[in-house]
Scaffold this motif. Structure first.
Motif, PDB file in Angstrom:
ATOM      1  N   LYS A  40      -7.181   1.268  10.201  1.00  0.00           N
ATOM      2  CA  LYS A  40      -7.560   0.512   9.004  1.00  0.00           C
ATOM      3  C   LYS A  40      -7.121   1.333   7.793  1.00  0.00           C
ATOM      4  O   LYS A  40      -7.500   2.500   7.653  1.00  0.00           O
ATOM      5  CB  LYS A  40      -9.069   0.287   8.984  1.00  0.00           C
ATOM      6  N   ILE A  41      -6.298   0.728   6.939  1.00  0.00           N
ATOM      7  CA  ILE A  41      -5.778   1.382   5.736  1.00  0.00           C
ATOM      8  C   ILE A  41      -6.394   0.669   4.542  1.00  0.00           C
ATOM      9  O   ILE A  41      -6.168  -0.529   4.342  1.00  0.00           O
ATOM     10  CB  ILE A  41      -4.247   1.275   5.666  1.00  0.00           C
TER      11      ILE A  41
ATOM     12  N   PHE B 172      -0.149   7.409   1.146  1.00  0.00           N
ATOM     13  CA  PHE B 172       0.688   6.620   2.052  1.00  0.00           C
ATOM     14  C   PHE B 172       2.120   6.899   1.600  1.00  0.00           C
ATOM     15  O   PHE B 172       2.648   6.248   0.714  1.00  0.00           O
ATOM     16  CB  PHE B 172       0.328   5.143   1.923  1.00  0.00           C
ATOM     17  N   ASN B 173       2.731   7.890   2.203  1.00  0.00           N
ATOM     18  CA  ASN B 173       3.985   8.446   1.725  1.00  0.00           C
ATOM     19  C   ASN B 173       5.158   7.488   1.855  1.00  0.00           C
ATOM     20  O   ASN B 173       5.877   7.249   0.892  1.00  0.00           O
ATOM     21  CB  ASN B 173       4.280   9.752   2.461  1.00  0.00           C
ATOM     22  N   LYS B 174       5.376   6.945   3.061  1.00  0.00           N
ATOM     23  CA  LYS B 174       6.521   6.048   3.228  1.00  0.00           C
ATOM     24  C   LYS B 174       6.378   5.193   4.480  1.00  0.00           C
ATOM     25  O   LYS B 174       5.623   5.506   5.390  1.00  0.00           O
ATOM     26  CB  LYS B 174       7.833   6.825   3.281  1.00  0.00           C
TER      27      LYS B 174
ATOM     28  N   LEU C 143       0.802  -1.218   0.000  1.00  0.00           N
ATOM     29  CA  LEU C 143       0.000   0.000   0.000  1.00  0.00           C
ATOM     30  C   LEU C 143       0.843   1.280   0.000  1.00  0.00           C
ATOM     31  O   LEU C 143       0.336   2.358  -0.290  1.00  0.00           O
ATOM     32  CB  LEU C 143      -0.941   0.006   1.208  1.00  0.00           C
ATOM     33  N   THR C 144       2.136   1.142   0.314  1.00  0.00           N
ATOM     34  CA  THR C 144       3.013   2.316   0.343  1.00  0.00           C
ATOM     35  C   THR C 144       3.089   2.948  -1.044  1.00  0.00           C
ATOM     36  O   THR C 144       3.146   2.258  -2.044  1.00  0.00           O
ATOM     37  CB  THR C 144       4.424   1.916   0.830  1.00  0.00           C
ATOM     38  N   ARG C 145       3.061   4.278  -1.061  1.00  0.00           N
ATOM     39  CA  ARG C 145       3.078   5.107  -2.278  1.00  0.00           C
ATOM     40  C   ARG C 145       1.751   5.039  -3.045  1.00  0.00           C
ATOM     41  O   ARG C 145       1.690   5.342  -4.221  1.00  0.00           O
ATOM     42  CB  ARG C 145       4.240   4.753  -3.215  1.00  0.00           C
ATOM     43  N   GLU C 146       0.690   4.648  -2.359  1.00  0.00           N
ATOM     44  CA  GLU C 146      -0.652   4.605  -2.946  1.00  0.00           C
ATOM     45  C   GLU C 146      -1.544   5.620  -2.246  1.00  0.00           C
ATOM     46  O   GLU C 146      -1.238   6.093  -1.155  1.00  0.00           O
ATOM     47  CB  GLU C 146      -1.275   3.207  -2.767  1.00  0.00           C
TER      48      GLU C 146
ATOM     49  N   MET D 244      -3.051   8.334  -8.076  1.00  0.00           N
ATOM     50  CA  MET D 244      -2.106   9.309  -7.542  1.00  0.00           C
ATOM     51  C   MET D 244      -2.195  10.622  -8.317  1.00  0.00           C
ATOM     52  O   MET D 244      -2.089  11.705  -7.739  1.00  0.00           O
ATOM     53  CB  MET D 244      -0.680   8.752  -7.607  1.00  0.00           C
ATOM     54  N   GLU D 245      -2.442  10.559  -9.629  1.00  0.00           N
ATOM     55  CA  GLU D 245      -2.574  11.779 -10.439  1.00  0.00           C
ATOM     56  C   GLU D 245      -3.788  12.585  -9.996  1.00  0.00           C
ATOM     57  O   GLU D 245      -3.727  13.809  -9.883  1.00  0.00           O
ATOM     58  CB  GLU D 245      -2.680  11.439 -11.939  1.00  0.00           C
TER      59      GLU D 245
END
Length: 172
Positions: free
Chosen positions: A97-98, A58-60, A38-41, A105-106
């Motif tokens: 909960k993620i 979800f930056n990092k 899920l990271t970077r989403e 992302m755009e």
């Protein structure tokens, strides 16, 4: 895809450009493979016991020997009304909960942009604004047109009990 983890809501910070939410995850939950996927989403965050959801990037994910740190960037100013209830939970342990969002992302980045005046920069360095852009003079003119109209014979008075009457309405 989604992940539910027990986490410590470490902090929530906001500056002029973005709002950051940070959680610490410890124990078995930090090993969940969904966190890496899920990271970077763009995701929706839910905290158990809080009705509102936040749309975030979800930056990092950062790992050290004691914990895993999850950093989220909250979407734009629209989050202000929703984040208040999240602020109350900062500093406490929560069930987080993620959930992967349908937003790309755009789309997320586009919504962050300020809907200000559109313009182009000319070769001489001046701003070229669309001719359809409303000016301050247009705004003042529009306000004048919306104001109630009074006849020439009506006079304004500072007296709150004064009655405006035309000459033919005066009593003998």
């Amino acid at each position: 895809m989604q992940a539910t983890v027990k986490a410590h809501f470490n902090k929530q910070t906001k500056d002029s450009k973005k709002e950051l939410i940070q959680f610490y995850v410890k124990g078995e939950d930090e090993k969940k493979p969904e966190l890496n996927k899920l990271t970077r989403e763009v995701v929706e965050l839910e905290i158990e016991g809080v009705e509102q959801k936040l749309t975030c990037e979800f930056n990092k994910t950062t790992k050290d020997s004691k914990k895993t740190i999850l950093d989220f960037i909250v979407k734009g100013d629209a989050s202000a009304e929703n984040t208040f209830t999240f602020y109350k939970r900062a500093g406490s342990d929560v069930t987080l909960k993620i959930v992967e969002s349908q937003m790309s992302m755009e789309d997320f980045k586009d919504e962050e942009l300020n809907d200000g005046v559109e313009y182009q920069i000319g070769q001489d360095g001046t701003a070229i604004v669309s001719p359809n852009q409303m000016t301050l003079d247009d705004m003042a003119e529009e306000e004048e047109n919306d104001a109630p109209q009074t006849s020439e014979k009506e006079e304004e008075s500072d007296d709150p009990f004064a009655v405006n009457m035309n000459d033919d309405e005066l009593l003998d």
